[in-house]
Design a protein around this motif. Structure first.
Motif, short mmCIF file in Angstrom:
data_model
loop_
_atom_site.label_atom_id
_atom_site.label_comp_id
_atom_site.label_asym_id
_atom_site.label_seq_id
_atom_site.Cartn_x
_atom_site.Cartn_y
_atom_site.Cartn_z
N MET A 1 0.85 -1.16 0.00
CA MET A 1 0.00 0.00 0.00
C MET A 1 0.90 1.23 0.00
O MET A 1 1.93 1.26 0.63
N LYS A 2 0.47 2.25 -0.71
CA LYS A 2 1.24 3.47 -0.86
C LYS A 2 0.33 4.67 -0.60
O LYS A 2 -0.80 4.70 -1.06
N TRP A 3 0.83 5.63 0.16
CA TRP A 3 0.11 6.88 0.40
C TRP A 3 0.83 8.00 -0.32
O TRP A 3 2.05 8.15 -0.19
N THR A 4 0.11 8.80 -1.08
CA THR A 4 0.67 9.99 -1.73
C THR A 4 -0.20 11.16 -1.34
O THR A 4 -1.42 11.09 -1.46
N GLU A 5 0.43 12.22 -0.87
CA GLU A 5 -0.32 13.44 -0.58
C GLU A 5 0.26 14.55 -1.42
O GLU A 5 1.45 14.82 -1.37
N THR A 6 -0.58 15.16 -2.23
CA THR A 6 -0.15 16.23 -3.12
C THR A 6 -0.76 17.54 -2.65
O THR A 6 -1.98 17.71 -2.73
N PRO A 7 0.08 18.45 -2.13
CA PRO A 7 -0.48 19.76 -1.76
C PRO A 7 -0.81 20.55 -3.03
O PRO A 7 -0.03 20.56 -3.98
N VAL A 8 -1.98 21.16 -3.05
CA VAL A 8 -2.38 21.96 -4.20
C VAL A 8 -2.91 23.30 -3.72
O VAL A 8 -3.58 23.37 -2.71
N GLY A 9 -2.60 24.33 -4.46
CA GLY A 9 -3.15 25.65 -4.15
C GLY A 9 -4.59 25.69 -4.60
O GLY A 9 -4.94 25.13 -5.63
N ASP A 10 -5.43 26.38 -3.83
CA ASP A 10 -6.84 26.38 -4.19
C ASP A 10 -7.15 27.30 -5.36
O ASP A 10 -8.27 27.32 -5.85
N LEU A 38 -6.90 2.37 -6.91
CA LEU A 38 -6.41 3.66 -6.45
C LEU A 38 -7.59 4.43 -5.89
O LEU A 38 -8.66 4.44 -6.49
N CYS A 39 -7.38 5.06 -4.75
CA CYS A 39 -8.40 5.90 -4.14
C CYS A 39 -7.87 7.33 -4.16
O CYS A 39 -6.85 7.63 -3.55
N LEU A 40 -8.54 8.21 -4.90
CA LEU A 40 -8.14 9.61 -5.03
C LEU A 40 -9.18 10.47 -4.32
O LEU A 40 -10.36 10.44 -4.66
N THR A 41 -8.72 11.21 -3.30
CA THR A 41 -9.64 12.02 -2.52
C THR A 41 -9.09 13.43 -2.30
O THR A 41 -7.91 13.68 -2.51
N GLY A 42 -9.96 14.28 -1.83
CA GLY A 42 -9.59 15.64 -1.48
C GLY A 42 -10.77 16.34 -0.86
O GLY A 42 -11.90 15.85 -0.93
N PRO A 43 -10.53 17.51 -0.25
CA PRO A 43 -11.61 18.23 0.41
C PRO A 43 -12.60 18.87 -0.57
O PRO A 43 -13.72 19.18 -0.21
N ASP A 44 -12.20 19.03 -1.83
CA ASP A 44 -13.06 19.62 -2.85
C ASP A 44 -13.30 18.58 -3.94
O ASP A 44 -12.45 18.35 -4.81
N ALA A 45 -14.46 17.93 -3.89
CA ALA A 45 -14.76 16.84 -4.82
C ALA A 45 -14.71 17.29 -6.27
O ALA A 45 -14.25 16.55 -7.14
N LEU A 145 -8.85 -0.06 -11.14
CA LEU A 145 -10.04 0.59 -10.62
C LEU A 145 -9.65 1.87 -9.88
O LEU A 145 -8.78 1.84 -9.02
N ILE A 146 -10.29 2.97 -10.25
CA ILE A 146 -10.06 4.25 -9.59
C ILE A 146 -11.35 4.67 -8.89
O ILE A 146 -12.40 4.81 -9.52
N GLY A 166 -11.33 -1.63 1.34
CA GLY A 166 -10.39 -0.68 1.93
C GLY A 166 -8.97 -1.22 2.00
O GLY A 166 -8.01 -0.51 1.71
N THR A 167 -8.83 -2.49 2.37
CA THR A 167 -7.49 -3.07 2.47
C THR A 167 -6.92 -3.45 1.11
O THR A 167 -5.73 -3.72 0.98
N SER A 168 -7.76 -3.44 0.06
CA SER A 168 -7.29 -3.76 -1.29
C SER A 168 -6.81 -2.52 -2.05
O SER A 168 -6.25 -2.65 -3.13
N VAL A 169 -7.04 -1.34 -1.49
CA VAL A 169 -6.56 -0.12 -2.14
C VAL A 169 -5.04 -0.16 -2.13
O VAL A 169 -4.41 -0.25 -1.08
N TYR A 170 -4.47 -0.13 -3.32
CA TYR A 170 -3.02 -0.20 -3.46
C TYR A 170 -2.38 1.17 -3.28
O TYR A 170 -1.32 1.30 -2.68
N ILE A 171 -3.03 2.20 -3.82
CA ILE A 171 -2.52 3.57 -3.67
C ILE A 171 -3.63 4.48 -3.18
O ILE A 171 -4.71 4.52 -3.77
#
Length: 178
Positions: A1-10, A38-45, A145-146, A166-171
């Motif tokens: 499993m890998k976590w990536t956090e990308t900071p983005v300017g609003d 892959l699960c891609l999330t953020g505070p602004d859908a 699957l994304i 949830g445990t199958s999410v690779y990234i």
């Protein structure tokens, strides 16, 4: 499993944030190669969806299948959306039984490689997310699957009923405010 956090300017559109595109593109390519989740999330859908659209469009292969079930986003509406999205409805009428429909979906996903993209996955009911996991985990020929949406999706996938998914999410890739 890998976590990536990308900071983005609003205030920065996706196209002017080079690190964002390259990090997400790298994660997408890895998920496609491994036929993983892959699960891609953020505070602004909405921003998550725009970012995902740009990144998926830039992929060479496989073709993307965007799945947006009708409300209520349950198992049946998910199956209808997948069946139509795969073009199976143009070849034959949808079977009466939900299991038979899902079997045809799995067979088609195994026959022709597709990147299955589920925008606004945070709006899916638990039963629809369980169904997605079942389709993905069925047999040996998994498909990339994304799952994308608001950061509430992370919480949903941590619920006991969705432990397998949830445990199958690779990234896990989170777009966070800078």
């Amino acid at each position: 499993m890998k976590w990536t956090e990308t900071p983005v300017g609003d205030t920065h559109p996706v196209s002017t944030t080079p690190d964002l595109g390259s990090e997400l593109a790298e994660d997408l390519n890895e998920v496609v190669a491994r036929r993983a989740v892959l699960c891609l999330t953020g505070p602004d859908a909405e921003f998550v969806m725009q970012t995902l659209d740009v990144s998926v469009t830039a992929l060479d292969k496989p073709p993307a299948l965007w799945v947006q079930p009708a409300t209520p986003a349950d198992r049946s509406s998910l199956a209808r959306a997948l069946y139509a999205g795969l073009g199976l409805d143009r070849r034959r009428p949808r079977p009466g039984g939900l299991s038979a429909t899902e079997d045809l979906i799995v067979a088609e996903l195994h026959r022709a490689e597709r990147l299955v993209v589920v925008p606004e996955a945070h709006k899916l009911r638990t039963c629809a997310l369980e169904t997605l996991y079942g389709l993905w985990a069925h047999g040996v020929g998994r498909f990339p699957l994304i799952l994308a949406g608001h950061e509430r999706l992370e919480h949903s996938l941590s619920q006991p009923a969705l432990t397998s998914l949830g445990t199958s999410v690779y990234i896990w890739h989170r777009l966070s405010p800078s």
